[in-house]
Design a protein around this motif. Structure first.
Motif, PDB file in Angstrom:
ATOM      1  N   PHE A  20       0.592  -1.050   0.050  1.00  0.00           N
ATOM      2  CA  PHE A  20       0.263   0.025   0.275  1.00  0.00           C
ATOM      3  C   PHE A  20       0.792   0.813   0.336  1.00  0.00           C
ATOM      4  N   PHE A  21       2.147   1.686   0.988  1.00  0.00           N
ATOM      5  CA  PHE A  21       2.685   2.476   1.143  1.00  0.00           C
ATOM      6  C   PHE A  21       3.539   2.598   0.151  1.00  0.00           C
ATOM      7  N   GLU A  22       4.030   2.166  -1.149  1.00  0.00           N
ATOM      8  CA  GLU A  22       4.849   1.736  -2.359  1.00  0.00           C
ATOM      9  C   GLU A  22       3.951   2.226  -2.472  1.00  0.00           C
ATOM     10  N   SER A  23       3.403   2.318  -3.098  1.00  0.00           N
ATOM     11  CA  SER A  23       2.084   2.722  -4.939  1.00  0.00           C
ATOM     12  C   SER A  23       1.306   3.386  -3.815  1.00  0.00           C
ATOM     13  N   LYS A  24       1.171   3.747  -3.248  1.00  0.00           N
ATOM     14  CA  LYS A  24      -0.045   4.511  -2.504  1.00  0.00           C
ATOM     15  C   LYS A  24      -1.093   4.578  -3.950  1.00  0.00           C
ATOM     16  N   ASP A  25      -1.715   3.411  -3.969  1.00  0.00           N
ATOM     17  CA  ASP A  25      -2.468   3.192  -4.921  1.00  0.00           C
ATOM     18  C   ASP A  25      -3.627   3.084  -4.053  1.00  0.00           C
ATOM     19  N   ILE A  26      -4.973   2.761  -4.939  1.00  0.00           N
ATOM     20  CA  ILE A  26      -6.443   2.126  -4.181  1.00  0.00           C
ATOM     21  C   ILE A  26      -7.100   1.317  -4.672  1.00  0.00           C
ATOM     22  N   TYR A  27      -6.996   0.145  -4.421  1.00  0.00           N
ATOM     23  CA  TYR A  27      -7.458  -1.464  -4.405  1.00  0.00           C
ATOM     24  C   TYR A  27      -8.679  -2.146  -4.387  1.00  0.00           C
ATOM     25  N   LEU A  28      -8.908  -2.948  -5.547  1.00  0.00           N
ATOM     26  CA  LEU A  28     -10.454  -3.545  -5.287  1.00  0.00           C
ATOM     27  C   LEU A  28      -9.073  -4.965  -4.384  1.00  0.00           C
ATOM     28  N   LEU A  29     -10.348  -6.107  -3.615  1.00  0.00           N
ATOM     29  CA  LEU A  29      -9.533  -7.661  -3.021  1.00  0.00           C
ATOM     30  C   LEU A  29      -9.344  -8.079  -3.928  1.00  0.00           C
ATOM     31  N   LYS A  30      -9.913  -7.800  -5.550  1.00  0.00           N
ATOM     32  CA  LYS A  30      -9.383  -8.946  -6.293  1.00  0.00           C
ATOM     33  C   LYS A  30      -7.836  -8.887  -6.514  1.00  0.00           C
ATOM     34  N   SER A  68     -18.683  -2.782  -5.644  1.00  0.00           N
ATOM     35  CA  SER A  68     -17.095  -2.928  -5.248  1.00  0.00           C
ATOM     36  C   SER A  68     -16.886  -2.038  -3.627  1.00  0.00           C
ATOM     37  N   VAL A  69     -15.759  -2.958  -3.440  1.00  0.00           N
ATOM     38  CA  VAL A  69     -14.967  -2.183  -1.807  1.00  0.00           C
ATOM     39  C   VAL A  69     -13.659  -2.202  -2.641  1.00  0.00           C
ATOM     40  N   TYR A  70     -13.409  -0.283  -1.835  1.00  0.00           N
ATOM     41  CA  TYR A  70     -12.147  -0.372  -2.082  1.00  0.00           C
ATOM     42  C   TYR A  70     -11.395  -0.236  -0.508  1.00  0.00           C
ATOM     43  N   PHE A  71      -9.976  -0.618  -0.859  1.00  0.00           N
ATOM     44  CA  PHE A  71      -8.829  -0.838   0.194  1.00  0.00           C
ATOM     45  C   PHE A  71      -7.754   0.418   0.064  1.00  0.00           C
ATOM     46  N   TRP A  72      -7.603   1.281   0.887  1.00  0.00           N
ATOM     47  CA  TRP A  72      -6.175   2.034   0.601  1.00  0.00           C
ATOM     48  C   TRP A  72      -5.625   2.244   2.036  1.00  0.00           C
ATOM     49  N   ALA A  73      -4.653   2.437   1.723  1.00  0.00           N
ATOM     50  CA  ALA A  73      -3.837   3.014   3.193  1.00  0.00           C
ATOM     51  C   ALA A  73      -2.627   3.840   2.807  1.00  0.00           C
TER      52      ALA A  73
END
Length: 207
Positions: A20-30, A68-73
């Motif tokens: 998460f920290f390296e990409s600084k992006d938002i993801y779907l679980l898949k 859709s469920v999104y995840f980020w940090a």
């Protein structure tokens, strides 16, 4: 050739946070199930469990948009969370140290009598509980200091203060021993140390 040992659950959590920290992006679980094995060596089957645990601990944010469920940090939030947690732990440590000081002062007053009493037992119990809580808080604080230069610098300063504080209390105990010897010459130092569970090899801490 020996079989390669898999990542522990805690290692997987750390690796996932790195992603998460390296990409600084938002993801779907898949997306995480596809990228985590390739980039961080986390098996796709364990990705959901790892991400869920990080969400439960407030380390990863999540939101549902439509179906859709999104995840980020992001690193900035993680640093802020560590700072808040560190400040809270430092406040708790200060409170425990204050209680510890109060307990030792009460013990000085109680030391005028050598007889066993409920008050003395209560004071000793409070002292032991305060020392145990102090150690638990220091260990908890350590978890939030790893790999954070700002926290490490603060930790070094806190460690210096803790060392100075410990030596002050050691000095207080030595002064108390001298006072007891003058006030109650019939009480041997060995008896006094045993009565209040003071180690015979008590000495100042050196860096």
């Amino acid at each position: 050739m020996s079989k390669k040992k898999g990542l522990s659950f805690e290692d997987k959590r750390k690796k996932m946070m790195e992603l998460f920290f390296e990409s600084k992006d938002i993801y779907l679980l898949k997306d995480l199930e596809r990228l985590a094995p390739k980039l961080k060596g986390i098996t796709s089957m364990s990705v959901k469990e790892v991400v869920t645990s990080l969400v439960d601990d407030g380390m990863v944010d999540t939101d549902k948009i439509g179906t859709s469920v999104y995840f980020w940090a992001f690193p900035s939030k993680a640093a802020a969370n560590r700072k808040r947690k560190q400040d809270s732990l430092n406040d708790n440590i200060a409170n425990v140290e204050k209680k510890l000081k109060s307990t030792i002062e009460a013990m000085k007053t109680a030391s005028e009598g050598r007889e066993e009493s409920d008050e003395r037992e209560t004071l000793l119990q409070r002292l032991a509980e305060a020392e145990q809580k102090h150690e638990e808080l220091k260990k908890a604080l350590q978890q939030y200091a790893d790999n954070d230069p700002t926290v490490l610098k603060a930790k070094a300063l806190e460690a210096k203060k803790a060392l100075e504080s410990a030596n002050r209390w050691t000095d207080n105990i030595f002064n108390l021993q001298e006072w007891i010897k003058k006030k109650f010459p019939s009480i041997g130092l060995e008896t006094f140390n045993k009565q209040f569970e003071i180690p015979e090899d008590l000495d100042y801490i050196e860096t």
